[in-house]
Design an enzyme around this catalytic site. Sequence first.
Site, PDB file in Angstrom:
ATOM      1  CE  LYS A  79      33.017 -37.930 -35.302  1.00 39.71           C
ATOM      2  NZ  LYS A  79      33.076 -36.778 -34.459  1.00 39.71           N
ATOM      3  CB  SER A 154      36.932 -36.462 -34.434  1.00 41.20           C
ATOM      4  OG  SER A 154      35.648 -36.931 -33.564  1.00 41.20           O
ATOM      5  CB  SER A 178      35.620 -33.617 -33.587  1.00 46.10           C
ATOM      6  OG  SER A 178      36.431 -34.362 -32.806  1.00 46.10           O
TER       7      SER A 178
HETATM    8  N1  GLN Z   1      40.612 -32.992 -31.651  1.00 46.14           N
HETATM    9  C1  GLN Z   1      40.128 -33.398 -30.072  1.00 46.14           C
HETATM   10  C2  GLN Z   1      40.435 -34.835 -29.160  1.00 46.14           C
HETATM   11  O1  GLN Z   1      41.644 -35.600 -29.674  1.00 46.14           O
HETATM   12  C3  GLN Z   1      38.369 -32.581 -29.968  1.00 46.14           C
HETATM   13  C4  GLN Z   1      38.030 -34.204 -30.603  1.00 46.14           C
HETATM   14  C5  GLN Z   1      36.229 -34.189 -30.341  1.00 46.14           C
HETATM   15  O2  GLN Z   1      35.487 -33.448 -30.445  1.00 46.14           O
HETATM   16  N2  GLN Z   1      35.548 -35.129 -30.178  1.00 46.14           N
HETATM   17  O3  GLN Z   1      40.096 -34.366 -27.862  1.00 46.14           O
END
Ligand code: GLN
Length: 488
Positions: A79, A154, A178
Amino acid sequence: MNLCELTAHELGELLKSRQVSAVEATEAAINRIEAVDSRVQAFVTRTVEEAFAQARAVDAARSRGETLGPLAGIPMALKDNICTVRIRTTCSSRMLADWVPPYEATVVSRLKEAGAILLGKLNMDEFAMGATTETSAFFPTRNPWDLERVPGGSSGGSAAAVAAGEAFYTLGSDTGGSIRQPAAFCGVVGLKPTYGRVSRHGLIAFAPSMDQIGPLTRDVTDCALILNAVAGHDSSDCTTADLPVPDYRAALNTDIKGLKIGVPREYFADGLDPEVAAIVRRAIDKLAELGAICEETSLPHTEYALPTYYLVAYAEASSNLARYDGVSFGLRVPGRDIEEMNINTRTEGFGPEVKRRLMLGTYALEAGNYEAFYLKAAKVRTLIRQDFEAAFNKYDLLVTPTEPMVAFRLGEKGNKKPLAMAAADSYTSAVSLAGLPALSLPCGFSQGLPVGLQLIGPSFAEARLLQVAYAFEQNTEYHRRRPALEVA
Ligand code: GLN
């Protein structure tokens, strides 16, 4: 044989017995990326030359007779919020589009020592803020099971690359879901380790009290192998636990007789897609058939998890992302004076979702608001943690759907509808607030799209999660399905 359909451990066996060389494995992965990535769009940076150089070094070491670890010669990708020396690390943001880190994340050093081959860096929601990969400043990644749908986020690039056969495994990061959410949407295994199990040194911060790095893989054995390679104490990250790292792969066995599994009813309430519910119920029946004792239980503060998560995450983000001021990192947009330069840089450098969160987070921390918002959220966080502690006095682990729905269409929820998007975080964020380990694994398909089962454990019970996941996987076939991405 199509190498790209193998799991990492299967490829590892072929490498060890010298039926395949690291250069051949790398070639196969790069050909696959060339064939499908114009459609999947998982990669923001490809490191082809470096990959071949690493592969040649592994092959040379093997022919000298050196004993190599199980990951030596296996191509993977990261990532793009995990720092790599000499390779730009963008967080999929204009702010860092050309930023090359001066140091390397601990997880990267550990994988390199294990002989891993880096294919490149993967797309994500900007600064890991989102659940679709659509907030990337570059382009959205697509779901390999249906290119019109999102891969989740994400870590959407990390999940899509594994599902599409472009990398044998990847690392993602999880702050509120994420890793688990894109793993569920793309039909792969994803593990968020206990807070402190894996070093965050070199992970670009979103909300550091919850951020954790973890693996995305094609099966549970791979997940155990990768966790073993990256877990453990790190003197560069004082929040890592100084605890021994068990041999996770050795812990994999299919005997789960007598294990007590709690099924929290709050995760089966309104808002859960009925077909997803039925698939997850069948998966729980399967665990019972294998000898686990599954019982309904309750996590009474679940309904407060989402607002609490957003308050904590946005507040931490607003303070962490203050460092992108045009001086120390990345983009600088000139102005007449320093203040104007700061403003111009942040106006151009950040996308709308990041700005929305930084403004809300700043508001929650302002004098006069702090007690009403941030402090209250910190207290509710304790109640949420205590719910889990009470549950783990009775149960060895908990099981829930990872997501209330299957992958949705690109643009369907979008940034203009943050409340609709929030549903995607509803089953993953409580675990993050509590700092617990959780794993998502494929447990069925609804309309051709993967459904994920979430296993949640007490702190540092990764071995138990992996074992139960392994028992389920070895008695089902879902992990063998691959998306039909016709090669053009
Ligand atoms: N979808 C969640 C958010 O928008 C989690 C994001 C993450 O875990 N980085 O905050």
